[in-house]
Design a protein around this motif. Structure first.
Motif, mmCIF file in Angstrom:
data_model
loop_
_atom_site.group_PDB
_atom_site.id
_atom_site.type_symbol
_atom_site.label_atom_id
_atom_site.label_comp_id
_atom_site.label_asym_id
_atom_site.label_seq_id
_atom_site.Cartn_x
_atom_site.Cartn_y
_atom_site.Cartn_z
ATOM 1 N N LEU A 1 -16.036 47.157 12.542
ATOM 2 C CA LEU A 1 -15.316 48.200 11.809
ATOM 3 C C LEU A 1 -14.094 47.623 11.098
ATOM 4 O O LEU A 1 -13.810 47.993 9.955
ATOM 5 C CB LEU A 1 -14.908 49.339 12.751
ATOM 6 N N ASN A 2 -13.401 46.697 11.733
ATOM 7 C CA ASN A 2 -12.251 46.065 11.081
ATOM 8 C C ASN A 2 -12.672 45.252 9.860
ATOM 9 O O ASN A 2 -11.957 45.225 8.861
ATOM 10 C CB ASN A 2 -11.476 45.201 12.078
ATOM 11 N N HIS A 3 -13.842 44.630 9.920
ATOM 12 C CA HIS A 3 -14.351 43.916 8.744
ATOM 13 C C HIS A 3 -14.715 44.889 7.628
ATOM 14 O O HIS A 3 -14.469 44.610 6.453
ATOM 15 C CB HIS A 3 -15.550 43.042 9.116
ATOM 16 N N ILE A 4 -15.282 46.021 7.995
ATOM 17 C CA ILE A 4 -15.594 47.046 6.994
ATOM 18 C C ILE A 4 -14.306 47.511 6.324
ATOM 19 O O ILE A 4 -14.241 47.640 5.098
ATOM 20 C CB ILE A 4 -16.354 48.234 7.634
ATOM 21 N N LYS A 5 -13.266 47.742 7.132
ATOM 22 C CA LYS A 5 -11.980 48.169 6.583
ATOM 23 C C LYS A 5 -11.426 47.129 5.621
ATOM 24 O O LYS A 5 -10.938 47.471 4.535
ATOM 25 C CB LYS A 5 -10.971 48.421 7.710
ATOM 26 N N ILE B 1 -10.630 47.605 1.595
ATOM 27 C CA ILE B 1 -9.348 47.279 0.955
ATOM 28 C C ILE B 1 -9.599 46.363 -0.238
ATOM 29 O O ILE B 1 -9.052 46.577 -1.326
ATOM 30 C CB ILE B 1 -8.385 46.634 1.976
ATOM 31 N N ASN B 2 -10.451 45.359 -0.045
ATOM 32 C CA ASN B 2 -10.768 44.442 -1.145
ATOM 33 C C ASN B 2 -11.423 45.168 -2.310
ATOM 34 O O ASN B 2 -11.135 44.879 -3.474
ATOM 35 C CB ASN B 2 -11.668 43.307 -0.654
ATOM 36 N N VAL B 3 -12.313 46.104 -2.014
ATOM 37 C CA VAL B 3 -12.970 46.886 -3.065
ATOM 38 C C VAL B 3 -11.927 47.645 -3.885
ATOM 39 O O VAL B 3 -11.951 47.638 -5.113
ATOM 40 C CB VAL B 3 -14.010 47.869 -2.459
ATOM 41 N N LEU B 4 -10.995 48.294 -3.192
ATOM 42 C CA LEU B 4 -10.006 49.116 -3.888
ATOM 43 C C LEU B 4 -8.954 48.293 -4.635
ATOM 44 O O LEU B 4 -8.207 48.837 -5.443
ATOM 45 C CB LEU B 4 -9.335 50.068 -2.899
ATOM 46 N N ASN C 1 -9.930 45.346 -6.248
ATOM 47 C CA ASN C 1 -10.684 44.501 -7.162
ATOM 48 C C ASN C 1 -10.995 45.271 -8.445
ATOM 49 O O ASN C 1 -11.689 46.288 -8.409
ATOM 50 C CB ASN C 1 -11.976 44.055 -6.474
ATOM 51 N N PRO C 2 -10.502 44.788 -9.593
ATOM 52 C CA PRO C 2 -10.731 45.495 -10.865
ATOM 53 C C PRO C 2 -12.215 45.697 -11.193
ATOM 54 O O PRO C 2 -12.581 46.724 -11.775
ATOM 55 C CB PRO C 2 -10.061 44.599 -11.904
ATOM 56 N N SER C 3 -13.062 44.755 -10.823
ATOM 57 C CA SER C 3 -14.501 44.912 -11.101
ATOM 58 C C SER C 3 -15.085 46.077 -10.319
ATOM 59 O O SER C 3 -15.863 46.872 -10.850
ATOM 60 C CB SER C 3 -15.253 43.626 -10.773
ATOM 61 N N TRP C 4 -14.706 46.193 -9.030
ATOM 62 C CA TRP C 4 -15.174 47.312 -8.218
ATOM 63 C C TRP C 4 -14.631 48.632 -8.756
ATOM 64 O O TRP C 4 -15.353 49.624 -8.820
ATOM 65 C CB TRP C 4 -14.781 47.153 -6.750
ATOM 66 N N LEU C 5 -13.363 48.634 -9.122
ATOM 67 C CA LEU C 5 -12.765 49.866 -9.651
ATOM 68 C C LEU C 5 -13.480 50.306 -10.922
ATOM 69 O O LEU C 5 -13.751 51.493 -11.110
ATOM 70 C CB LEU C 5 -11.267 49.673 -9.902
ATOM 71 N N SER C 6 -13.811 49.354 -11.770
ATOM 72 C CA SER C 6 -14.544 49.670 -12.996
ATOM 73 C C SER C 6 -15.925 50.254 -12.663
ATOM 74 O O SER C 6 -16.370 51.231 -13.276
ATOM 75 C CB SER C 6 -14.685 48.410 -13.849
ATOM 76 N N PHE C 7 -16.600 49.648 -11.683
ATOM 77 C CA PHE C 7 -17.903 50.144 -11.250
ATOM 78 C C PHE C 7 -17.798 51.571 -10.727
ATOM 79 O O PHE C 7 -18.574 52.449 -11.112
ATOM 80 C CB PHE C 7 -18.470 49.216 -10.160
#
Length: 129
Positions: free
Chosen positions: A100-104, A108-111, A113-119
């Motif tokens: 679960l800590n790795h998922i968290k 955080i990395n997704v939020l 990362n500009p590429s993820w945000l664009s997606f």
């Protein structure tokens, strides 16, 4: 509009199952809970009012996930008697907390990362702050 074929549906189910695994682990991390309670909490996430939506929970989806998570040591299931009925309550294990800590961390990395945000913005049509 063209209908989904079997290959398309398989892709959507993989997406749904991944999210469901993560949500179940997170729900259990909040406190000991039985399978039906988990399903009710999942309903809060998957109540889209659309029967054709691939993102929904069902006992045929949830209980196999619980069994798999338990056999992988992510959660612990313990039988208890409640109102003269045997009910299995699930709690998160130390290994489950690690996952679960790795998922968290990934979230955080997704939020950040500009590429993820664009997606996310492209897929939802909404601006992410």
């Amino acid at each position: 509009m063209k209908e989904l074929n079997e290959s398309h549906i398989k892709i959507l189910k993989h997406f749904s199952n991944g999210i469901t695994h993560n949500l179940i682990l997170w729900i259990i991390s909040k406190g000991s809970i039985h399978g039906y309670g988990i399903m009710k909490k999942l309903d809060d996430f998957f109540d889209f009012g659309n029967d054709n939506c691939e993102l929904k929970s069902s006992s045929s989806k949830v209980y196999p996930i619980l069994r798999k998570m338990e056999s992988n040591g992510l959660i612990l299931g313990e039988w208890q008697t409640v109102n003269n009925k045997r009910v299995k309550y699930y709690s998160i294990t130390e290994d489950g907390e690690i996952v679960l800590n790795h998922i968290k961390s990934n979230m955080i990395n997704v939020l950040e990362n500009p590429s993820w945000l664009s997606f996310i913005e492209d897929m939802t049509g909404r601006k992410v702050k």
